[in-house]
Design a protein around this motif. Structure first.
Motif, PDB file in Angstrom:
ATOM      1  N   PHE A 129       0.948  -1.218   0.004  1.00 28.62           N
ATOM      2  CA  PHE A 129       0.136  -0.063   0.081  1.00 28.62           C
ATOM      3  C   PHE A 129       0.839   1.401  -0.005  1.00 28.62           C
ATOM      4  O   PHE A 129       0.584   2.187  -0.924  1.00 28.62           O
ATOM      5  CB  PHE A 129      -0.948   0.018   1.207  1.00 28.62           C
ATOM      6  CG  PHE A 129      -1.479   1.279   1.464  1.00 28.62           C
ATOM      7  CD1 PHE A 129      -2.563   1.754   0.660  1.00 28.62           C
ATOM      8  CD2 PHE A 129      -1.360   2.044   2.663  1.00 28.62           C
ATOM      9  CE1 PHE A 129      -3.073   3.092   0.933  1.00 28.62           C
ATOM     10  CE2 PHE A 129      -1.660   3.317   2.869  1.00 28.62           C
ATOM     11  CZ  PHE A 129      -2.855   3.560   2.109  1.00 28.62           C
ATOM     12  N   TYR A 130       1.910   1.507   0.807  1.00 30.45           N
ATOM     13  CA  TYR A 130       2.681   2.588   0.743  1.00 30.45           C
ATOM     14  C   TYR A 130       3.268   2.607  -0.491  1.00 30.45           C
ATOM     15  O   TYR A 130       3.611   3.793  -0.910  1.00 30.45           O
ATOM     16  CB  TYR A 130       3.753   2.407   2.246  1.00 30.45           C
ATOM     17  CG  TYR A 130       3.018   2.600   3.566  1.00 30.45           C
ATOM     18  CD1 TYR A 130       2.294   3.596   3.719  1.00 30.45           C
ATOM     19  CD2 TYR A 130       2.933   1.465   4.492  1.00 30.45           C
ATOM     20  CE1 TYR A 130       1.351   3.806   4.936  1.00 30.45           C
ATOM     21  CE2 TYR A 130       2.192   1.641   5.543  1.00 30.45           C
ATOM     22  CZ  TYR A 130       1.497   2.797   5.918  1.00 30.45           C
ATOM     23  OH  TYR A 130       0.857   2.912   7.098  1.00 30.45           O
ATOM     24  N   GLN A 131       3.929   1.582  -0.880  1.00 26.86           N
ATOM     25  CA  GLN A 131       4.730   1.601  -2.152  1.00 26.86           C
ATOM     26  C   GLN A 131       3.895   2.106  -3.294  1.00 26.86           C
ATOM     27  O   GLN A 131       4.285   2.806  -4.226  1.00 26.86           O
ATOM     28  CB  GLN A 131       5.380   0.070  -2.492  1.00 26.86           C
ATOM     29  CG  GLN A 131       6.553  -0.116  -1.658  1.00 26.86           C
ATOM     30  CD  GLN A 131       6.798  -1.601  -1.942  1.00 26.86           C
ATOM     31  OE1 GLN A 131       6.030  -2.409  -2.240  1.00 26.86           O
ATOM     32  NE2 GLN A 131       8.336  -1.695  -2.050  1.00 26.86           N
ATOM     33  N   LYS A 132       2.678   1.758  -3.314  1.00 25.62           N
ATOM     34  CA  LYS A 132       1.690   2.168  -4.178  1.00 25.62           C
ATOM     35  C   LYS A 132       1.622   3.816  -4.114  1.00 25.62           C
ATOM     36  O   LYS A 132       1.247   4.475  -5.256  1.00 25.62           O
ATOM     37  CB  LYS A 132       0.476   1.613  -4.020  1.00 25.62           C
ATOM     38  CG  LYS A 132      -0.821   1.968  -5.080  1.00 25.62           C
ATOM     39  CD  LYS A 132      -1.999   1.204  -4.801  1.00 25.62           C
ATOM     40  CE  LYS A 132      -3.198   2.103  -4.691  1.00 25.62           C
ATOM     41  NZ  LYS A 132      -4.325   1.443  -4.156  1.00 25.62           N
ATOM     42  N   LEU A 133       1.688   4.424  -2.922  1.00 26.79           N
ATOM     43  CA  LEU A 133       1.747   5.683  -2.838  1.00 26.79           C
ATOM     44  C   LEU A 133       3.016   6.661  -2.803  1.00 26.79           C
ATOM     45  O   LEU A 133       2.971   7.613  -2.405  1.00 26.79           O
ATOM     46  CB  LEU A 133       0.783   6.081  -1.347  1.00 26.79           C
ATOM     47  CG  LEU A 133      -0.553   5.690  -1.349  1.00 26.79           C
ATOM     48  CD1 LEU A 133      -0.948   6.009   0.123  1.00 26.79           C
ATOM     49  CD2 LEU A 133      -1.334   6.508  -2.234  1.00 26.79           C
ATOM     50  N   GLY A 134       3.896   5.898  -3.526  1.00 27.22           N
ATOM     51  CA  GLY A 134       5.346   6.487  -3.684  1.00 27.22           C
ATOM     52  C   GLY A 134       6.374   6.241  -2.557  1.00 27.22           C
ATOM     53  O   GLY A 134       7.177   6.931  -2.803  1.00 27.22           O
ATOM     54  N   PHE A 135       5.974   5.604  -1.560  1.00 26.05           N
ATOM     55  CA  PHE A 135       7.072   5.239  -0.413  1.00 26.05           C
ATOM     56  C   PHE A 135       8.243   4.336  -0.901  1.00 26.05           C
ATOM     57  O   PHE A 135       7.555   3.247  -1.582  1.00 26.05           O
ATOM     58  CB  PHE A 135       6.260   4.974   0.871  1.00 26.05           C
ATOM     59  CG  PHE A 135       5.606   6.094   1.463  1.00 26.05           C
ATOM     60  CD1 PHE A 135       6.253   6.601   2.633  1.00 26.05           C
ATOM     61  CD2 PHE A 135       4.203   6.350   1.073  1.00 26.05           C
ATOM     62  CE1 PHE A 135       5.443   7.672   3.191  1.00 26.05           C
ATOM     63  CE2 PHE A 135       3.512   7.368   2.011  1.00 26.05           C
ATOM     64  CZ  PHE A 135       4.385   7.921   2.947  1.00 26.05           C
ATOM     65  N   THR A 136       9.378   4.533  -0.513  1.00 30.13           N
ATOM     66  CA  THR A 136      10.309   3.546  -0.943  1.00 30.13           C
ATOM     67  C   THR A 136      10.981   2.871   0.486  1.00 30.13           C
ATOM     68  O   THR A 136      11.037   3.695   1.243  1.00 30.13           O
ATOM     69  CB  THR A 136      11.496   3.961  -1.842  1.00 30.13           C
ATOM     70  OG1 THR A 136      11.787   5.160  -1.486  1.00 30.13           O
ATOM     71  CG2 THR A 136      10.689   4.282  -3.075  1.00 30.13           C
ATOM     72  N   PHE A 137      11.305   1.539   0.276  1.00 32.46           N
ATOM     73  CA  PHE A 137      12.311   1.316   1.582  1.00 32.46           C
ATOM     74  C   PHE A 137      13.487   1.871   1.575  1.00 32.46           C
ATOM     75  O   PHE A 137      14.236   2.040   0.491  1.00 32.46           O
ATOM     76  CB  PHE A 137      12.180  -0.313   1.628  1.00 32.46           C
ATOM     77  CG  PHE A 137      11.088  -1.100   2.063  1.00 32.46           C
ATOM     78  CD1 PHE A 137      10.775  -1.360   3.240  1.00 32.46           C
ATOM     79  CD2 PHE A 137      10.424  -1.631   1.080  1.00 32.46           C
ATOM     80  CE1 PHE A 137       9.434  -2.005   3.724  1.00 32.46           C
ATOM     81  CE2 PHE A 137       9.205  -2.347   1.340  1.00 32.46           C
ATOM     82  CZ  PHE A 137       8.773  -2.565   2.843  1.00 32.46           C
TER      83      PHE A 137
END
Length: 162
Positions: A129-137
């Motif tokens: 979900f966070y990756q879909k919103l542009g967050f990266t590890f």
């Protein structure tokens, strides 16, 4: 659905939804249900009013909160996203996206360079979900404060400065 910052008058609803989140996902947050349940009414009122480092937003359907998120300053230019949760009955709706986007807007409008959060990579649904919103590890790990045996990894979303 309405997303808005809490006011002191929202303290009972903030308490209800925060305790529901901690009971539903006890190993996803840096605080335990028992710790939060022990807060006084005055402490909940302070949290709802924004007297303290965290600012809470609730997603309302009518008069009932169905989701929560908060943000806190984190470092010199970061804004920490914490306490993210949506009631099981509303998962798959736009509530979670709207809550995170409200924090992202706040970061962009207030000079933050990025939004950061911690997530267990084993929590595949949240990480995706966070990756879909542009967050990266990021290559940053730490133990979850409430459950030190769980390692969480930092994710970041960069504020695009125009």
């Amino acid at each position: 659905m309405m997303i808005r910052y809490t006011t002191e008058a929202d303290w009972r609803e903030l308490k209800r939804v925060r305790l529901a989140a901690l009971q539903d996902a006890p190993t996803a947050f840096g605080i335990t249900h028992a710790s939060a349940a022990a807060y006084t009414d005055a402490a909940w009122q302070d949290r709802a009013a924004g007297r303290g480092p965290a600012r809470y937003l609730l997603a309302f359907e009518g008069d009932t909160a169905i989701g929560i998120v908060a943000h806190v300053p984190s470092g010199e230019h970061d804004l920490g996203l914490i306490a993210m949760w949506v009631a099981p009955s509303h998962r798959g709706s736009t509530a979670a996206t709207q809550l995170v986007q409200a924090v992202q807007r706040h970061a962009a409008e207030n000079g933050h360079h990025r939004v950061v959060l911690d997530v267990s990579p084993d929590n595949h649904r949240a990480a995706a979900f966070y990756q879909k919103l542009g967050f990266t590890f990021l290559p940053e790990w730490e133990p979850l404060e409430s459950h030190p045996h769980i390692q969480v990894q930092k994710m970041a979303w960069p504020v695009l400065i125009s």
